[in-house]
Write a protein that holds these residues in place. Structure first.
Motif, PDB file in Angstrom:
ATOM      1  N   THR A 174     -16.484   3.585 -17.718  1.00 19.74           N
ATOM      2  CA  THR A 174     -16.150   2.292 -18.301  1.00 19.74           C
ATOM      3  C   THR A 174     -16.479   1.183 -17.296  1.00 19.74           C
ATOM      4  N   GLY A 175     -16.338  -0.068 -17.745  1.00 22.42           N
ATOM      5  CA  GLY A 175     -16.569  -1.182 -16.838  1.00 22.42           C
ATOM      6  C   GLY A 175     -15.633  -1.157 -15.643  1.00 22.42           C
ATOM      7  N   GLN A 176     -14.354  -0.902 -15.888  1.00 15.29           N
ATOM      8  CA  GLN A 176     -13.393  -0.844 -14.788  1.00 15.29           C
ATOM      9  C   GLN A 176     -13.720   0.297 -13.833  1.00 15.29           C
ATOM     10  N   GLU A 177     -14.074   1.440 -14.383  1.00 17.25           N
ATOM     11  CA  GLU A 177     -14.428   2.581 -13.540  1.00 17.25           C
ATOM     12  C   GLU A 177     -15.690   2.298 -12.736  1.00 17.25           C
ATOM     13  N   THR A 178     -16.653   1.644 -13.361  1.00 15.99           N
ATOM     14  CA  THR A 178     -17.884   1.274 -12.652  1.00 15.99           C
ATOM     15  C   THR A 178     -17.586   0.321 -11.506  1.00 15.99           C
ATOM     16  N   ASN A 179     -16.734  -0.672 -11.748  1.00 20.65           N
ATOM     17  CA  ASN A 179     -16.373  -1.624 -10.689  1.00 20.65           C
ATOM     18  C   ASN A 179     -15.719  -0.915  -9.514  1.00 20.65           C
ATOM     19  N   SER A 180     -14.810   0.006  -9.809  1.00 23.64           N
ATOM     20  CA  SER A 180     -14.141   0.739  -8.731  1.00 23.64           C
ATOM     21  C   SER A 180     -15.126   1.624  -7.976  1.00 23.64           C
ATOM     22  N   ARG A 181     -16.031   2.258  -8.695  1.00 24.17           N
ATOM     23  CA  ARG A 181     -17.037   3.084  -8.019  1.00 24.17           C
ATOM     24  C   ARG A 181     -17.962   2.216  -7.163  1.00 24.17           C
ATOM     25  N   HIS A 182     -18.342   1.062  -7.669  1.00 30.60           N
ATOM     26  CA  HIS A 182     -19.162   0.138  -6.876  1.00 30.60           C
ATOM     27  C   HIS A 182     -18.442  -0.249  -5.585  1.00 30.60           C
ATOM     28  N   ASN A 183     -17.175  -0.613  -5.697  1.00 33.18           N
ATOM     29  CA  ASN A 183     -16.413  -0.995  -4.508  1.00 33.18           C
ATOM     30  C   ASN A 183     -16.297   0.168  -3.523  1.00 33.18           C
ATOM     31  N   LEU A 184     -16.055   1.353  -4.064  1.00 37.60           N
ATOM     32  CA  LEU A 184     -15.956   2.536  -3.214  1.00 37.60           C
ATOM     33  C   LEU A 184     -17.256   2.767  -2.451  1.00 37.60           C
ATOM     34  N   ASP A 185     -18.382   2.700  -3.144  1.00 39.48           N
ATOM     35  CA  ASP A 185     -19.671   2.921  -2.486  1.00 39.48           C
ATOM     36  C   ASP A 185     -19.917   1.878  -1.403  1.00 39.48           C
ATOM     37  N   PHE A 186     -19.548   0.618  -1.677  1.00 46.25           N
ATOM     38  CA  PHE A 186     -19.746  -0.434  -0.684  1.00 46.25           C
ATOM     39  C   PHE A 186     -18.879  -0.189   0.547  1.00 46.25           C
ATOM     40  N   VAL A 187     -17.636   0.146   0.339  1.00 47.57           N
ATOM     41  CA  VAL A 187     -16.742   0.392   1.481  1.00 47.57           C
ATOM     42  C   VAL A 187     -17.243   1.572   2.303  1.00 47.57           C
ATOM     43  N   ARG A 188     -17.759   2.564   1.651  1.00 46.95           N
ATOM     44  CA  ARG A 188     -18.279   3.727   2.387  1.00 46.95           C
ATOM     45  C   ARG A 188     -19.479   3.352   3.244  1.00 46.95           C
ATOM     46  N   THR A 189     -20.299   2.420   2.788  1.00 51.44           N
ATOM     47  CA  THR A 189     -21.427   1.987   3.634  1.00 51.44           C
ATOM     48  C   THR A 189     -20.918   1.283   4.886  1.00 51.44           C
ATOM     49  N   LEU A 190     -19.761   0.621   4.778  1.00 52.27           N
ATOM     50  CA  LEU A 190     -19.212  -0.085   5.944  1.00 52.27           C
ATOM     51  C   LEU A 190     -18.546   0.869   6.923  1.00 52.27           C
ATOM     52  N   ARG A 191     -17.969   1.948   6.401  1.00 52.08           N
ATOM     53  CA  ARG A 191     -17.278   2.899   7.259  1.00 52.08           C
ATOM     54  C   ARG A 191     -18.247   3.834   7.956  1.00 52.08           C
ATOM     55  N   GLY A 192     -19.474   3.954   7.409  1.00 49.72           N
ATOM     56  CA  GLY A 192     -20.458   4.833   8.012  1.00 49.72           C
ATOM     57  C   GLY A 192     -20.254   6.282   7.639  1.00 49.72           C
TER      58      GLY A 192
END
Length: 270
Positions: free
Chosen positions: A252-270
């Protein structure tokens, strides 16, 4: 730093949220909204089912958010909430495997400074939480006293309890009007931080974590440099897909937004 995400920010269906958290390999989940209402204002059976689902999925709980004290400090609900709801939140937090319970600093009014009753109640809550085996974190929140991180830090220092620390939410601070939560506010409150919520806002509207004024790359780098070893919790706060973001197939849109945020945070954590 330990990565977590609110289940109700993935999906309003706890079973679906836990399933996706497991698929996405997020080791921890944060508890707030359940099918029957906000934690812990639901039947024991529902809480037990949630606990079993988390365990069966191989996840753990990072903290609980009962939403205490978003009302005025003199509201009639305060006394029974502190006498009954807070101990119940602590009991179920421990049964879920965490000792972290969050709260707010009461709805603000037109006064220039929070009344002494706010400080007194926060001290009482910290003592009650500790007596029930948990730790209380004060979340800065725009509609409450302690709206910005700086204001919440002042309150915590006034309470001066070893059982009260800061749940640092730069997104809430920006929503409250703070021009630069990181690095300006963080510099003077970092010694109080034991929990962090990750979200962003733009033009007084919630936004994707990478689309707003919060310098999350800088903030997460600073937390790492300061040897922060607590939780960073994704709190998307954005149900509809923003312009330019395409829904992920099967989400869903909400699930997509959360997955997007998760992927972005993971790029920052390395």
């Amino acid at each position: 730093m330990k990565l977590s995400i609110f289940t109700d920010e993935i999906s309003p269906d706890p079973a679906r949220a836990i399933e996706l958290a497991a698929q996405w390999q997020v080791p921890f989940v944060e508890v707030r909204g359940l099918s029957g209402g906000r934690f812990p204002r639901v039947a024991d059976d529902e809480l037990e089912t949630f606990a079993n689902r988390v365990q069966d999925a191989g996840r753990k709980v990072s903290g609980v958010s009962p939403g205490l004290c978003k009302c005025p400090v003199d509201d009639p609900s305060v006394a029974p909430d502190l006498a009954e709801l807070l101990p119940r939140a602590c009991e179920w937090a421990l049964r879920l495997g965490t000792d972290r319970v969050s709260a707010f600093a009461f709805r603000r009014n037109e006064s220039a400074e929070p009344p002494q009753a706010v400080v007194d109640r926060l001290g009482e809550m910290a003592a009650t939480t500790a007596a029930h085996g948990c730790r209380l974190t004060l979340e800065n929140e725009a509609v409450c006293w302690g709206a910005t991180g700086a204001e919440a830090a002042v309150l915590i220092r006034r309470v001066a309890s070893p059982h009260l620390s800061l749940l640092w939410d730069p997104g809430n601070s920006a929503m409250a009007g703070a021009p630069c939560p990181y690095p300006d506010e963080y510099t003077d409150l970092k010694d109080l931080v034991t929990h962090v919520h990750l979200k962003n806002c733009k033009d007084k509207q919630w936004a994707l974590i990478d689309d707003g004024p919060i310098d999350w790359p800088g903030q997460l780098s600073a937390l790492k440099a300061d040897s922060y070893n607590g939780y960073i919790v994704i709190e998307t706060h954005l149900k509809e897909l923003p312009d330019g973001l395409q829904a992920i197939e099967g989400l869903t849109g909400q699930e997509t937004n959360s997955r997007h945020n998760l992927d972005f945070v993971r790029t920052l954590r390395g």
